[in-house]
Design a protein around this motif. Structure first.
Motif, PDB file in Angstrom:
ATOM      1  N   GLU A 325       0.963  -1.401  -0.093  1.00  0.00           N
ATOM      2  CA  GLU A 325       0.047   0.106   0.207  1.00  0.00           C
ATOM      3  C   GLU A 325       1.081   1.205   0.092  1.00  0.00           C
ATOM      4  OE1 GLU A 325      -2.907  -0.896   3.162  1.00  0.00           O
ATOM      5  OE2 GLU A 325      -3.326   1.582   3.209  1.00  0.00           O
ATOM      6  N   ARG A 326       2.348   1.253   1.136  1.00  0.00           N
ATOM      7  CA  ARG A 326       2.701   2.382   1.234  1.00  0.00           C
ATOM      8  C   ARG A 326       3.502   2.727  -0.269  1.00  0.00           C
ATOM      9  NH1 ARG A 326       7.294   5.374   1.448  1.00  0.00           N
ATOM     10  NH2 ARG A 326       7.206   7.306   3.995  1.00  0.00           N
ATOM     11  N   LEU A 327       3.636   1.787  -1.079  1.00  0.00           N
ATOM     12  CA  LEU A 327       4.725   2.086  -2.024  1.00  0.00           C
ATOM     13  C   LEU A 327       3.773   1.837  -3.171  1.00  0.00           C
ATOM     14  CD1 LEU A 327       7.362  -1.606  -1.926  1.00  0.00           C
ATOM     15  CD2 LEU A 327       7.912   1.109  -1.868  1.00  0.00           C
ATOM     16  N   MET A 328       2.741   1.451  -3.806  1.00  0.00           N
ATOM     17  CA  MET A 328       1.961   2.281  -4.087  1.00  0.00           C
ATOM     18  C   MET A 328       1.137   3.495  -3.955  1.00  0.00           C
ATOM     19  SD  MET A 328       1.307  -0.282  -5.587  1.00  0.00           S
ATOM     20  CE  MET A 328      -0.232  -0.144  -7.254  1.00  0.00           C
ATOM     21  N   LEU A 329       1.713   4.269  -3.129  1.00  0.00           N
ATOM     22  CA  LEU A 329       1.036   6.012  -2.481  1.00  0.00           C
ATOM     23  C   LEU A 329       2.597   6.437  -3.015  1.00  0.00           C
ATOM     24  CD1 LEU A 329      -0.223   5.568   1.418  1.00  0.00           C
ATOM     25  CD2 LEU A 329      -2.156   6.211  -1.139  1.00  0.00           C
ATOM     26  N   ALA A 330       3.436   5.898  -2.239  1.00  0.00           N
ATOM     27  CA  ALA A 330       4.450   6.598  -3.134  1.00  0.00           C
ATOM     28  C   ALA A 330       4.726   6.656  -4.517  1.00  0.00           C
ATOM     29  CB  ALA A 330       5.962   5.766  -2.601  1.00  0.00           C
ATOM     30  N   MET A 331       4.431   5.709  -5.779  1.00  0.00           N
ATOM     31  CA  MET A 331       4.537   5.830  -6.635  1.00  0.00           C
ATOM     32  C   MET A 331       3.604   6.826  -7.395  1.00  0.00           C
ATOM     33  SD  MET A 331       4.546   2.605  -9.421  1.00  0.00           S
ATOM     34  CE  MET A 331       3.448   1.599  -8.231  1.00  0.00           C
ATOM     35  N   ARG A 332       2.833   6.839  -6.858  1.00  0.00           N
ATOM     36  CA  ARG A 332       1.276   8.128  -7.258  1.00  0.00           C
ATOM     37  C   ARG A 332       2.091   9.692  -6.492  1.00  0.00           C
ATOM     38  NH1 ARG A 332      -1.546  10.967 -10.437  1.00  0.00           N
ATOM     39  NH2 ARG A 332      -2.672  11.572  -9.596  1.00  0.00           N
ATOM     40  N   ALA A 333       2.223   9.699  -5.243  1.00  0.00           N
ATOM     41  CA  ALA A 333       3.657  10.999  -4.877  1.00  0.00           C
ATOM     42  C   ALA A 333       4.476  11.110  -5.925  1.00  0.00           C
ATOM     43  CB  ALA A 333       4.326  10.655  -3.463  1.00  0.00           C
ATOM     44  N   GLY A 334       5.847  10.354  -6.792  1.00  0.00           N
ATOM     45  CA  GLY A 334       6.029  10.711  -7.604  1.00  0.00           C
ATOM     46  C   GLY A 334       5.552  11.368  -8.649  1.00  0.00           C
ATOM     47  N   GLU A 335       4.338  10.926  -9.267  1.00  0.00           N
ATOM     48  CA  GLU A 335       3.710  10.704 -10.548  1.00  0.00           C
ATOM     49  C   GLU A 335       3.710  12.510 -10.359  1.00  0.00           C
ATOM     50  OE1 GLU A 335       1.634   6.855 -12.134  1.00  0.00           O
ATOM     51  OE2 GLU A 335       0.590   8.730 -10.820  1.00  0.00           O
ATOM     52  N   LEU A 336       2.311  12.740  -8.991  1.00  0.00           N
ATOM     53  CA  LEU A 336       2.431  14.759  -8.785  1.00  0.00           C
ATOM     54  C   LEU A 336       3.487  15.025  -8.781  1.00  0.00           C
ATOM     55  CD1 LEU A 336      -0.156  13.673  -6.509  1.00  0.00           C
ATOM     56  CD2 LEU A 336      -0.629  13.779  -8.457  1.00  0.00           C
ATOM     57  N   ARG A 376      15.225   2.094   5.030  1.00  0.00           N
ATOM     58  CA  ARG A 376      14.995   1.081   3.491  1.00  0.00           C
ATOM     59  C   ARG A 376      14.006   1.475   2.735  1.00  0.00           C
ATOM     60  NH1 ARG A 376      19.213  -3.364   3.988  1.00  0.00           N
ATOM     61  NH2 ARG A 376      18.119  -3.810   1.763  1.00  0.00           N
ATOM     62  N   ILE A 377      13.002   1.634   3.608  1.00  0.00           N
ATOM     63  CA  ILE A 377      11.687   1.426   3.087  1.00  0.00           C
ATOM     64  C   ILE A 377      11.716   3.180   2.059  1.00  0.00           C
ATOM     65  CG2 ILE A 377       9.195   2.158   3.334  1.00  0.00           C
ATOM     66  CD1 ILE A 377       9.194   0.307   5.360  1.00  0.00           C
ATOM     67  N   MET A 378      12.248   3.677   2.445  1.00  0.00           N
ATOM     68  CA  MET A 378      11.909   5.411   1.977  1.00  0.00           C
ATOM     69  C   MET A 378      13.344   5.135   0.383  1.00  0.00           C
ATOM     70  SD  MET A 378      12.180   7.959   4.322  1.00  0.00           S
ATOM     71  CE  MET A 378      13.164   7.705   5.257  1.00  0.00           C
ATOM     72  N   ASP A 379      14.698   4.178   0.269  1.00  0.00           N
ATOM     73  CA  ASP A 379      15.497   4.165  -0.478  1.00  0.00           C
ATOM     74  C   ASP A 379      13.965   3.454  -1.618  1.00  0.00           C
ATOM     75  OD1 ASP A 379      17.790   4.922   0.033  1.00  0.00           O
ATOM     76  OD2 ASP A 379      18.089   3.082   0.658  1.00  0.00           O
ATOM     77  N   ALA A 380      13.364   2.249  -1.305  1.00  0.00           N
ATOM     78  CA  ALA A 380      12.006   1.498  -1.445  1.00  0.00           C
ATOM     79  C   ALA A 380      11.513   2.694  -2.488  1.00  0.00           C
ATOM     80  CB  ALA A 380      12.576   0.808  -1.492  1.00  0.00           C
ATOM     81  N   SER A 381      10.927   3.422  -1.889  1.00  0.00           N
ATOM     82  CA  SER A 381       9.809   4.187  -2.757  1.00  0.00           C
ATOM     83  C   SER A 381      10.447   5.028  -3.693  1.00  0.00           C
ATOM     84  CB  SER A 381       9.603   5.109  -1.677  1.00  0.00           C
ATOM     85  OG  SER A 381       8.272   4.682  -0.848  1.00  0.00           O
ATOM     86  N   ARG A 382      11.797   5.292  -4.123  1.00  0.00           N
ATOM     87  CA  ARG A 382      12.560   5.993  -4.551  1.00  0.00           C
ATOM     88  C   ARG A 382      12.871   5.455  -5.563  1.00  0.00           C
ATOM     89  NH1 ARG A 382      15.461   8.168   0.160  1.00  0.00           N
ATOM     90  NH2 ARG A 382      17.270   7.056  -0.674  1.00  0.00           N
ATOM     91  N   GLN A 383      13.414   4.533  -5.264  1.00  0.00           N
ATOM     92  CA  GLN A 383      13.786   3.778  -6.778  1.00  0.00           C
ATOM     93  C   GLN A 383      12.167   3.677  -7.846  1.00  0.00           C
ATOM     94  OE1 GLN A 383      15.568   0.339  -4.897  1.00  0.00           O
ATOM     95  NE2 GLN A 383      16.182  -0.393  -6.317  1.00  0.00           N
ATOM     96  N   ILE A 384      11.005   3.048  -6.395  1.00  0.00           N
ATOM     97  CA  ILE A 384      10.136   3.266  -7.626  1.00  0.00           C
ATOM     98  C   ILE A 384       9.169   4.220  -8.478  1.00  0.00           C
ATOM     99  CG2 ILE A 384       7.731   3.019  -5.829  1.00  0.00           C
ATOM    100  CD1 ILE A 384       7.521   0.481  -6.413  1.00  0.00           C
ATOM    101  N   GLN A 385       9.882   5.163  -7.597  1.00  0.00           N
ATOM    102  CA  GLN A 385       9.177   6.049  -8.461  1.00  0.00           C
ATOM    103  C   GLN A 385      10.079   6.621  -9.348  1.00  0.00           C
ATOM    104  OE1 GLN A 385       9.290   9.617  -5.375  1.00  0.00           O
ATOM    105  NE2 GLN A 385       7.769   9.006  -4.556  1.00  0.00           N
ATOM    106  N   VAL A 386      11.704   5.986  -9.962  1.00  0.00           N
ATOM    107  CA  VAL A 386      12.314   6.735 -11.010  1.00  0.00           C
ATOM    108  C   VAL A 386      11.982   5.371 -12.126  1.00  0.00           C
ATOM    109  CG1 VAL A 386      14.792   6.040 -11.912  1.00  0.00           C
ATOM    110  CG2 VAL A 386      14.273   6.754  -9.355  1.00  0.00           C
ATOM    111  N   GLU A 387      11.999   4.303 -11.307  1.00  0.00           N
ATOM    112  CA  GLU A 387      10.840   3.560 -12.530  1.00  0.00           C
ATOM    113  C   GLU A 387      10.316   3.252 -13.338  1.00  0.00           C
ATOM    114  OE1 GLU A 387      11.038  -0.321 -10.132  1.00  0.00           O
ATOM    115  OE2 GLU A 387      13.335  -0.628 -10.007  1.00  0.00           O
ATOM    116  N   ASN A 388       8.629   4.164 -12.385  1.00  0.00           N
ATOM    117  CA  ASN A 388       8.123   4.333 -13.102  1.00  0.00           C
ATOM    118  C   ASN A 388       7.563   6.332 -13.349  1.00  0.00           C
ATOM    119  OD1 ASN A 388       4.416   3.701 -12.861  1.00  0.00           O
ATOM    120  ND2 ASN A 388       4.115   5.840 -11.410  1.00  0.00           N
ATOM    121  N   ALA A 389       8.046   7.039 -13.433  1.00  0.00           N
ATOM    122  CA  ALA A 389       8.942   8.041 -14.556  1.00  0.00           C
ATOM    123  C   ALA A 389       7.794   7.420 -15.054  1.00  0.00           C
ATOM    124  CB  ALA A 389      10.143   8.345 -14.497  1.00  0.00           C
ATOM    125  N   LEU A 390       7.042   9.152 -15.652  1.00  0.00           N
ATOM    126  CA  LEU A 390       6.319   9.099 -17.047  1.00  0.00           C
ATOM    127  C   LEU A 390       7.657   9.208 -18.186  1.00  0.00           C
ATOM    128  CD1 LEU A 390       3.754  11.597 -16.169  1.00  0.00           C
ATOM    129  CD2 LEU A 390       3.766   8.741 -17.017  1.00  0.00           C
TER     130      LEU A 390
END
Ligand code: PEP
Ligand code: MN
Length: 396
Positions: A325-336, A376-390
């Motif tokens: 759930e947290r990583l999905m939220l981070a992904m959305r935050a990254g898009e915003l 570590r969780i925030m590292d993973a959030s950053r990584q997922i944001q980069v992978e998901n970048a538009l």
């Protein structure tokens, strides 16, 4: 299919974890591996089965005592004598047992012996039987009908849930088709689709699906790879001599080999094989423990460890869902952040998160560890944001 069913999955609904015996579950991280002969034939046969499978990662033993046979003249099962054999084997080896029932009367008898009742394919839409099973407080394996659609299977489970029994495990065991190269067609696509329709755990029975022992191992591995919650496999000390379903029965050694070969596949899909130490009586035959009716200090500690591991498994299941759930939220935050054209890393915000989680813990030793984990969780959030970048906008 209606999404208002008790069996339907919803966005907020957690997957059902059915506990069939102390520490033996289906639907959580640990796979449920059910193994044993098609039919209970004798005390010696079941003793050989229990002795071979104990401590090998098999979670429960199976054996039919009421057999649904195509011909009324074929072996119909040992009935209550078979139940007694199952009960003795279960006690001796400390393993839960599963057996099929075909009528309300059989269910009322077997419910005192079996840890799980099985409703076979031929009775998947025996609605009166399903209603009765719904009134029992006993885990159930509901096998897919010979030619049933997934929707019919889920609705059959609904009959049991509607009666108040929510301990239902579904089982894909192959459906009829035109090609007789295999006994049935194992519908692994159906398993994947079912996971998106229902929160109930799903077993796969490759034995009845293919009907040929040489195909069982590969299908078992494929089932775990595609997300099944466990397996039901027919095995026998002398497979060729099985009184029913001899052609699909595998040898005990091959059963153990399948479990070993599944371990890396299970790990790859985030699952584990039932820990042999969770199954009672691995170190000492259960019968001896039962006789004294007293737990030694050592056994008390082993029992406590087992309880704690069960709690850890439950906690891990919750943590994994929350992390998702947290990583999905981070992904959305990254898009915003991308839309707003603000930098993706915000050090002040990260500090804020670390302070927040640190304050949420009461024990300072734990707080320090939780802060480390959060880095570590925030590292993973950053990584997922980069992978998901538009993709970068093309500037005209
Ligand atoms: C069985 O598991 O023994 C059995 C009869 O299976 P099915 O109902 O899938 O044919
Ligand atoms: Mn069978």
């Amino acid at each position: 299919m209606s999404t208002n069913l008790k069996a339907s999955i919803t966005e907020t609904q957690k997957r059902t974890v059915v506990e069939i015996a102390d520490g033996v579950t289906c639907g959580g991280r640990s796979l449920l591996i059910v193994a044993g002969p098609c039919s209970v034939e004798s005390k010696e046969q079941m003793d050989q089965v229990g002795a071979a499978l104990r401590g090998q990662g098999v979670s429960a033993l199976r054996g039919g005592v009421y057999k649904p046979r195509t011909s009324p003249y074929a072996f119909q099962g040992l009935g209550e004598e078979g139940l007694q054999i199952l009960s003795d084997t279960s006690k001796k080896y400390g393993m839960p047992v599963i057996t099929e029932v075909m009528s309300e009367k059989q269910a009322d008898i077997a419910v005192h012996t079996a840890d799980v009742l099985q409703i076979g394919s031929r009775n998947m839409q025996n609605f009166e039987l399903l209603k009765h099973i719904g009134t029992l407080r006993k885990p159930v394996i509901l096998k897919r009908g010979l030619s049933a659609t997934l929707e019919e299977l889920v609705n059959a489970a609904e009959y049991i849930l509607a009666g108040g029994n929510d301990q239902v495990i579904l089982c894909e065991r192959g459906i009829r088709s035109y090609d007789n190269a295999t006994r049935n067609v194992l519908d692994l696509g159906g398993v994947v689709a079912l996971r998106q329709m229902t929160h109930l755990p799903i077993l796969v029975d490759p034995s009845h699906a293919c009907g040929r022992r040489e195909l069982v191992a590969d299908l078992a591995r494929a089932a775990i790879a595609c997300g099944a919650d466990g397996l039901m496999i027919e095995c026998h000390p002398e497979p060729e001599k099985s009184v029913s379903d001899a052609r699909q029965a595998i040898h005990m050694d091959d059963m153990i080999e399948i479990i070993r070969s599944i371990e890396p596949i299970a790990a790859a899909v985030g699952r584990t094989i039932c820990n042999p130490t969770l199954v009672k009586g691995v170190d000492e035959p259960q019968a001896e423990i039962k006789e004294s009716h007293k737990l030694t200090g050592y056994e008390t500690l082993v029992a406590e460890l087992k309880d704690i591991r069960r709690e850890i498994d439950k906690t891990d299941t919750r943590i994994a869902a929350l992390l998702e759930e947290r990583l999905m939220l981070a992904m959305r935050a990254g898009e915003l952040k991308q839309e707003l054209k603000v930098p993706s890393r915000d050090v002040a915000r990260e500090r804020e998160v670390l302070d927040l989680v640190g304050l949420a813990c009461t024990d300072p030793r734990v707080a320090a560890r939780v802060r480390n984990i959060y880095e570590r969780i925030m590292d993973a959030s950053r990584q997922i944001q980069v992978e998901n970048a538009l993709p970068k906008r093309v500037v005209a």
